[in-house]
Scaffold this motif. Structure first.
Motif, PDB file in Angstrom:
ATOM      1  N   SER A 181      44.104  34.418  30.214  1.00  0.00           N
ATOM      2  CA  SER A 181      45.295  35.261  30.139  1.00  0.00           C
ATOM      3  C   SER A 181      45.410  36.118  31.396  1.00  0.00           C
ATOM      4  N   ASN A 182      46.584  36.641  31.622  1.00  0.00           N
ATOM      5  CA  ASN A 182      46.813  37.450  32.820  1.00  0.00           C
ATOM      6  C   ASN A 182      45.901  38.655  32.860  1.00  0.00           C
ATOM      7  N   THR A 183      45.677  39.248  31.684  1.00  0.00           N
ATOM      8  CA  THR A 183      44.807  40.420  31.637  1.00  0.00           C
ATOM      9  C   THR A 183      43.422  40.064  32.146  1.00  0.00           C
ATOM     10  N   VAL A 184      42.909  38.959  31.620  1.00  0.00           N
ATOM     11  CA  VAL A 184      41.553  38.568  32.023  1.00  0.00           C
ATOM     12  C   VAL A 184      41.500  38.318  33.519  1.00  0.00           C
ATOM     13  N   ILE A 185      42.520  37.620  34.041  1.00  0.00           N
ATOM     14  CA  ILE A 185      42.511  37.313  35.477  1.00  0.00           C
ATOM     15  C   ILE A 185      42.568  38.601  36.281  1.00  0.00           C
ATOM     16  N   THR A 186      43.373  39.547  35.802  1.00  0.00           N
ATOM     17  CA  THR A 186      43.432  40.823  36.513  1.00  0.00           C
ATOM     18  C   THR A 186      42.070  41.494  36.508  1.00  0.00           C
ATOM     19  N   ILE A 187      41.413  41.473  35.347  1.00  0.00           N
ATOM     20  CA  ILE A 187      40.085  42.092  35.281  1.00  0.00           C
ATOM     21  C   ILE A 187      39.135  41.412  36.257  1.00  0.00           C
ATOM     22  N   ILE A 188      39.169  40.088  36.277  1.00  0.00           N
ATOM     23  CA  ILE A 188      38.272  39.371  37.183  1.00  0.00           C
ATOM     24  C   ILE A 188      38.559  39.760  38.630  1.00  0.00           C
ATOM     25  N   PHE A 189      39.848  39.863  38.939  1.00  0.00           N
ATOM     26  CA  PHE A 189      40.222  40.214  40.306  1.00  0.00           C
ATOM     27  C   PHE A 189      39.686  41.592  40.675  1.00  0.00           C
ATOM     28  N   VAL A 190      39.894  42.545  39.781  1.00  0.00           N
ATOM     29  CA  VAL A 190      39.418  43.907  40.053  1.00  0.00           C
ATOM     30  C   VAL A 190      37.899  43.903  40.222  1.00  0.00           C
ATOM     31  N   LEU A 191      37.219  43.142  39.345  1.00  0.00           N
ATOM     32  CA  LEU A 191      35.761  43.079  39.444  1.00  0.00           C
ATOM     33  C   LEU A 191      35.329  42.506  40.796  1.00  0.00           C
ATOM     34  N   PHE A 192      36.048  41.471  41.251  1.00  0.00           N
ATOM     35  CA  PHE A 192      35.690  40.904  42.555  1.00  0.00           C
ATOM     36  C   PHE A 192      35.899  41.924  43.663  1.00  0.00           C
ATOM     37  N   VAL A 193      37.034  42.594  43.640  1.00  0.00           N
ATOM     38  CA  VAL A 193      37.312  43.540  44.719  1.00  0.00           C
ATOM     39  C   VAL A 193      36.257  44.646  44.730  1.00  0.00           C
ATOM     40  N   MET A 194      35.885  45.125  43.541  1.00  0.00           N
ATOM     41  CA  MET A 194      34.868  46.171  43.491  1.00  0.00           C
ATOM     42  C   MET A 194      33.491  45.603  43.815  1.00  0.00           C
ATOM     43  N   GLY A 195      33.294  44.350  43.448  1.00  0.00           N
ATOM     44  CA  GLY A 195      31.962  43.765  43.557  1.00  0.00           C
ATOM     45  C   GLY A 195      31.582  43.350  44.963  1.00  0.00           C
ATOM     46  N   ILE A 196      32.586  43.132  45.805  1.00  0.00           N
ATOM     47  CA  ILE A 196      32.252  42.749  47.176  1.00  0.00           C
ATOM     48  C   ILE A 196      32.164  44.036  47.979  1.00  0.00           C
TER      49      ILE A 196
ATOM     50  N   LEU B  84      48.933  32.370  42.322  1.00  0.00           N
ATOM     51  CA  LEU B  84      48.538  33.138  41.139  1.00  0.00           C
ATOM     52  C   LEU B  84      48.608  34.630  41.428  1.00  0.00           C
ATOM     53  N   LEU B  85      48.079  35.034  42.581  1.00  0.00           N
ATOM     54  CA  LEU B  85      48.055  36.466  42.890  1.00  0.00           C
ATOM     55  C   LEU B  85      49.455  36.992  43.106  1.00  0.00           C
ATOM     56  N   GLN B  86      50.293  36.158  43.727  1.00  0.00           N
ATOM     57  CA  GLN B  86      51.669  36.595  43.940  1.00  0.00           C
ATOM     58  C   GLN B  86      52.370  36.805  42.603  1.00  0.00           C
ATOM     59  N   GLU B  87      52.122  35.873  41.700  1.00  0.00           N
ATOM     60  CA  GLU B  87      52.757  35.935  40.388  1.00  0.00           C
ATOM     61  C   GLU B  87      52.357  37.213  39.659  1.00  0.00           C
ATOM     62  N   LEU B  88      51.088  37.583  39.777  1.00  0.00           N
ATOM     63  CA  LEU B  88      50.604  38.762  39.053  1.00  0.00           C
ATOM     64  C   LEU B  88      50.802  40.058  39.845  1.00  0.00           C
ATOM     65  N   GLY B  89      51.235  39.941  41.099  1.00  0.00           N
ATOM     66  CA  GLY B  89      51.444  41.148  41.901  1.00  0.00           C
ATOM     67  C   GLY B  89      50.158  41.825  42.309  1.00  0.00           C
ATOM     68  N   LEU B  90      49.034  41.098  42.218  1.00  0.00           N
ATOM     69  CA  LEU B  90      47.755  41.734  42.526  1.00  0.00           C
ATOM     70  C   LEU B  90      47.542  41.907  44.017  1.00  0.00           C
ATOM     71  N   GLY B  91      48.128  40.976  44.809  1.00  0.00           N
ATOM     72  CA  GLY B  91      47.973  41.075  46.259  1.00  0.00           C
ATOM     73  C   GLY B  91      48.516  42.391  46.777  1.00  0.00           C
ATOM     74  N   VAL B  92      49.708  42.732  46.335  1.00  0.00           N
ATOM     75  CA  VAL B  92      50.340  43.958  46.810  1.00  0.00           C
ATOM     76  C   VAL B  92      49.501  45.168  46.419  1.00  0.00           C
ATOM     77  N   ALA B  93      49.001  45.145  45.180  1.00  0.00           N
ATOM     78  CA  ALA B  93      48.186  46.271  44.733  1.00  0.00           C
ATOM     79  C   ALA B  93      46.987  46.447  45.645  1.00  0.00           C
ATOM     80  N   LEU B  94      46.334  45.322  45.955  1.00  0.00           N
ATOM     81  CA  LEU B  94      45.168  45.399  46.828  1.00  0.00           C
ATOM     82  C   LEU B  94      45.573  45.916  48.203  1.00  0.00           C
ATOM     83  N   ALA B  95      46.740  45.460  48.695  1.00  0.00           N
ATOM     84  CA  ALA B  95      47.196  45.890  50.010  1.00  0.00           C
ATOM     85  C   ALA B  95      47.379  47.405  50.041  1.00  0.00           C
TER      86      ALA B  95
END
Lengths: 493, 128, 497
Positions: free
Chosen positions: A207-222, A273-284
């Motif tokens: 689900s989108n929520t899970v993917i968002t969580i994974i993304f956040v975890l990666f950004v924090m984890g690296i 996928l990231l574009q669809e969820l808007g996560l790229g912009v958030a990270l930017a």
């Protein structure tokens, strides 16, 4: 896309591990010991270069070293993206090897054998990260890099060094275990694989929520990307000897961080996928925040190395922002900046080390008139600084130009504003140093005669400075590689 | 209800004995009393096994031509082993207590723990 | 001959127990030869057994050729053949190591009895693993325990006596609970053979007698494996016992206890009993999580390395029970493989501590400064094992954590991942203090050489080789993890079918 099965990436990784043994055995004989380092560096670089034509041909080199458990392979893959990092790291290792010899001998450092051994392992780690074919392999080398750089950071063994190194380890190991590993667990669980695949492996698997969580975890984890609030290790690690700061904290470690993030964004999540969820912009936006704050922090530092460290924090976030824009120009900028920033920043760190060895100065406020005493060093410093600020003819201009293009493509006016402001800030903390060095009078009691660091230190820094200019004039290779990457992750461009 | 309680009186006795023993092991400070508690505790379980093997109207499980029903012999055999184990445990425990008495000069648990604590503090001081 | 390996593997060690004092009457070295030889023989036989089990499947051996359920049956399947190899291997390694270590730590007249007790201890553990008869489990459990009390009590300090006594009291409670549990099961089913019990029990799952039996088994075995909060006996026992005892107990005794728990929960009772009747899994997951965290947190506060390792063991036991409680094949694989992995890691760590004690007599981690230069190989082993405990990839610690984490996700319990990872971080904290001291801290005082007496060098080869071998195996099985994992997977599938 042709795939070649070849063990050459493995050899490239292993060369420096072999060197570790030889260095350890010949610890009693410094000249022999250092020559192993240089031989290994040269071999490593030539192996990497030998793979370059095939990669430019559009081929990919793969090699599975072994299967650890079902689903977890230690596998290597050389693609255009890995070439950016591999070329940078292996080329700069040669230069740093010479510089190290000059620095360590001039400074009469202890435990040099351990130092060179760990250095060589670090290079294996860096190349392993560059060539990893899946998240697991990447994680393995990521941790190797963290652990083997710890002795380098703690090298002086003073209480201060131990404290700084502890913080270094806490941040890097802590984030990687707590966040990155959980992200990997989740990725494996939902996607069923850890293989890097152009276009991502996660799309549609959760689900989108899970993917968002994974993304956040990666950004924090690296943590090696030093994105705020996980940046404090970088200034803390400045207790290390300067060559370590130079290679590891301007090149291998931090670049490993951004490289990992780029890889994860492009090959685990995928642009769509990231574009669809808007996560790229958030990270930017997070990156933009980091850039501005780090630049302001840099302004306030009087210690030269610390100022460089905060500058690194900011510069890394340029790369993160660039890739997070998810546009062709943005990704191009991120890719070429990996190499361009490395050349610029290593030059700056080399000069900081040279100033410390030759004049025993570590503070910005002490550098008045030093351009007369150390003209070559300060010439190199100027080139590096210009590259950071993005003034032609230094190569930094190209990457920032593409970053701006990317921001325009993504229609992110706020980010463009942030880039402009931060560029001004960059200028504000670099150019006064240059001005003071060349145009302010030498303090009383110091001569104006030339007093350079040993030639083994000056030659490398002049070389990297020239490299920075060369990259501006002939960036063809970078763009060729970038095009190949874009073709695979964005389906043609 | 009363039948339930009285009818299984053997088990109630076992439970009561067990609790007595358990209490002794946990609450008594004197190490010998702990061992006594342990013995009661184990014996309760032995009795439990023995009474469980009793078959109504059964005789002792020996070859005898008048016998029609035998008690179940298996638990008897098992518990023979368990008794051996219990005796060995008691032996080891008593040996330990003798050693403890020689080294500490007391067999009161709280006193021994106090002595240990004092020694530990001394060690800590030595280590700065 | 090979047909009788299933029993010989234990008898060899058991017979060595009385032989050791006979041959070692004049000189303990002969006792050591017998002990080492017996464990080696037993290790080789157990390897052959594992091989047979993996190729031909389950082995059933009738003791004295009495057909079960009248006679006692020894059963080998992938699970216990695996554990048996582990136990006999570690017993052999530790026996090799013991010669020098015990010579330094024990009074000379206690050496021969020690080896004799050591044989009994190992034989008991192996018996517990091999037998297919529930009452036999109790007998062997008590054999190990009794030998174990003796092995602890001979420690140098007088605290060892009290540690041993505390363990004796708690151990007896545990064993008596197990005995009671067996009694209840016998009362309900009329059999003691595990396979028979497994067939008869499902009809009686609602019976109060069976429920009580289950409760006694779990509590009794939980004391034996020192599952938090029933761990009270363990820290002092590991701290004050001779290094050899701490090692063999940490590496094998708790593991065999965990094996017995698995056996009772999944072979005697069936998985759906735990799921549908007693709902014990949720409780066990909770208790395991608390054990994992509490063990790690308390370990952080310790300054004596042996206490630190002891509390770390309590945390690690939590991993094993967590994998058991999750009730899926992935987590169970993690659990079984962690039995091996933790034995290797902790075994190696305790052997390192023994080597340090042998050479310097220090156990306080603040005194470790500079040891990295003086005992490089020993400290390398320590570092490898410590990294493995943290769970760095390419070591065995990572393999266990991987399976447990994926298993937690598979069970839908994502919130266990923070528990696992947090404990990894805490592990990193308490091991890194030691590593910093070993390698990177400068002595604070000028006269630092007084702290670590001058002229300290490596431990003798007889100690070094087992220590380093175990550490090396941490990496070997971390890289070629598919070897133990494939066996563990077979075991997990068998248990949860």
């Amino acid at each position: 896309m042709d795939i070649i099965i070849s063990a050459s990436p493995l050899y490239a990784v292993l060369v420096s591990l072999l060197a570790v043994v030889l260095i350890g055995v010949s610890g009693k004989n410094p000249n022999l010991r250092e020559s192993w380092t240089i031989v290994a560096a040269l071999i490593k670089f030539s192996i990497v270069v030998s793979m370059l034509p095939k990669i430019l041909d559009g081929k990919i080199i793969e090699y599975t070293v072994f299967t650890m458990m079902p689903g977890l392979d230690l596998a290597l893959r050389v693609d255009p993206l890995s070439m950016f990092f591999a070329l940078t790291a292996s080329l700069l290792w040669i230069i740093t090897a010479f510089y190290c010899i000059g620095y360590m001998r001039a400074g009469k450092e202890k435990n040099q054998t351990r130092f060179y051994m760990c250095f060589a392992v670090a290079l294996s780690g860096a190349l392993g990260i560059a060539f990893s074919a899946n998240l697991f392999t990447l994680f393995v080398f990521y941790e190797i890099l963290t652990l083997c750089t710890y002795p380098l950071v703690v090298h002086k063994q003073t209480p201060e060094a131990v404290r700084g190194a502890r913080r270094y380890l806490t941040y890097l190991l802590g984030t990687s275990i707590a966040f990155q590993l959980s992200a990997i667990f989740l990725t494996y669980f939902y996607a069923g694989t850890l293989e890097f695949t152009a276009g991502g492996i996660l799309a549609g698997s959760a689900s989108n929520t899970v993917i968002t969580i994974i993304f956040v975890l990666f950004v924090m984890g690296i943590g090696k990307t030093a994105i705020m609030p996980f940046h404090a290790w970088l200034p803390a690690a400045m207790v290390a000897p300067t060559p370590v700061s130079a290679l590891l904290h301007a090149v291998a470690v931090v670049k490993a961080g951004v490289f990992t993030l780029i890889k994860v964004i492009l090959y685990v999540f995928g642009v769509d996928l990231l574009q669809e969820l808007g996560l790229g912009v958030a990270l930017a936006y997070v990156a933009a925040f980091t850039i501005i704050v780090a630049s302001i922090m840099a302004l306030r530092q009087d210690n030269l190395k610390l100022r460089l460290a905060y500058s690194t924090v900011g510069q890394l976030s340029y790369i993160i922002m660039a890739v997070a824009l998810l546009t062709p120009s943005g990704i191009t900028s991120a890719l070429i900046a990996v190499m361009i920033h490395a050349f610029g920043k290593i030059t700056l760190f080399f000069t900081a080390g040279a100033i410390y060895i030759a004049a025993h100065k570590t503070k910005v406020s002490e550098l008045d008139g030093i351009g007369k005493q150390m003209p070559f060093t300060m010439f190199a410093f100027t080139v590096g600084a210009l590259s950071m600020v993005a003034v032609p003819p230094a190569a930094g201009f190209i990457s920032k130009w593409y970053l701006l293009l990317g921001a325009f493509e993504a229609h992110q006016l706020v980010l463009i504003g942030a880039i402009v402001v931060s560029t001004l800030l960059n200028a504000a903390y670099y150019l006064p140093i240059v001005y003071a060095a060349f145009f302010k009078p030498v303090p009383l009691g110091e001569g104006t005669e030339m007093h350079e660091a040993p030639a083994l230190m000056v030659a490398p820094l002049v070389f990297t400075a020239i490299g920075t200019l060369v990259l501006f004039l002939w960036p063809t290779l970078l763009f060729d590689l970038a095009k190949l990457v874009l073709a695979s992750v964005m389906g043609g461009y | 209800m009363i039948e339930f309680i009285l009818g299984k009186y053997n088990y109630w006795i076992c439970i009561a004995l067990m609790m007595v023993g358990f209490y002794g092991m946990i609450a008594k400070e004197n190490l010998i009393k702990k061992i006594i508690g342990m013995n009661i505790f184990q014996t309760a379980v032995f009795l439990f096994y023995i009474s469980m093997s009793k078959v109504h109207g059964g005789t002792a499980p020996i070859e005898w031509h008048h016998a029609v029903v035998y008690d179940n012999p298996l638990p008897h055999v098992l518990i023979l082993t368990a008794i051996v184990v219990g005796v060995s445990t008691t032996a080891v425990a008593l040996a330990l207590v003798i050693q403890i008495y020689q080294k500490y000069g007391t067999i009161e648990e709280n006193r021994i723990l106090e002595l240990n604590r004092i020694e530990e503090e001394k060690n800590l001081e030595m280590n700065g | 001959m090979i047909a009788h390996f299933p029993i010989l593997v234990i008898v060899v060690v058991l017979l060595a127990a009385p032989i050791v004092p006979l041959v070692g009457r004049k000189n303990w070295v002969f006792g050591w030869y017998v002990a080492t030889g017996a464990t080696l023989l037993s290790f080789l036989m157990s390897l052959s057994l594992l091989n047979t089990v993996l190729t031909d499947g389950r082995i059933s051996y009738w003791l004295g050729n009495w057909e079960p359920p009248f006679g006692i049956e020894y059963v080998y399947d992938p699970l216990n053949a695996f554990v048996l190899v582990l136990v006999s291997f570690l017993a052999f390694m530790v026996a090799v190591y013991a010669r020098k270590s015990l010579e330094a730590e024990l009074q000379p007249d206690r050496l021969t009895p020690f080896y004799s007790m050591y044989m009994l201890f190992v034989a008991g553990l192996m018996g517990m693993v091999a037998t297919g008869d529930l009452f036999n489990v109790y007998v062997f459990l008590e054999i190990t325990s009794l030998a174990g009390y003796c092995l602890i009590a001979v420690g140098q300090k007088r605290e060892a006596l009290m540690a041993s006594f505390t363990y004796l009291i708690l151990g007896t409670i545990a064993a008596t609970f197990v005995l009671l549990g067996i009694g209840y099961l016998y009362m309900a089913t009329g059999t003691l053979n595990m396979a028979d019990l497994a067939q008869r029990l499902p009809d009686l799952y609602q019976s109060k007698v069976v429920l009580t039996a289950f409760a006694f088994f779990t509590v009794g075995l939980s004391i034996k494996i020192a599952l938090f909060p029933l761990h009270n006996w363990l820290p002092n026992a590991y701290t004050y016992a001779p290094s050899v005892t701490s090692t063999i107990m940490a590496a094998t005794a708790t593991k065999v206890g965990a094996y017995a728990l698995i056996r009772v929960m999944f072979t005697v009772f069936q998985p759906d009993f735990e799921v549908t009747v007693v709902h014990v899994t949720q409780v066990l997951i909770f208790v395991s999580s608390v054990a994992i965290l509490a063990g790690s947190i308390i370990a952080v506060a310790q300054t004596d390395i042996r206490k630190m390792l002891a509390y770390s063991s309590i945390g690690q036991i939590g991993y094993i029970t967590l994998g058991i409680a999750l009730m899926n094949e992935i987590a169970m694989t993690g659990s079984v493989v962690h039995i091996l992995n933790h034995a290797l890691m902790k075994g190696s760590l305790f052997l390192v501590v023994g080597a340090i004690v042998y050479k310097t007599g220090i156990t306080h981690i603040n005194d470790f400064i500079g040891l990295g230069k003086k005992m490089p190989v020993t400290m390398a082993a320590f570092t490898i094992a410590a990294l493995s405990m943290i769970g760095v990839p390419l070591t065995v610690g990572f393999v266990s954590k991987w399976y447990l984490a994926i298993g937690s996700l598979d069970a839908g319990m994502w919130y266990l991942i923070p528990v696992i990872l947090l404990s990894s971080l805490l592990t990193a904290v308490y091991f890194w203090r030691v590593i910093d001291n070993i390698y990177f801290k400068k002595p604070e005082k000028e006269n630092a050489d007084e702290q670590t007496p001058p002229g300290i060098s490596e431990a003798p080869a007889l100690m070094l080789v087992p220590t380093f071998a175990l550490a090396a195996l941490c990496v070997v099985f971390g890289i070629f993890a598919s070897v133990p994992v494939s066996i563990a997977e077979k075991a997990a599938v068998m248990l949860l079918r």
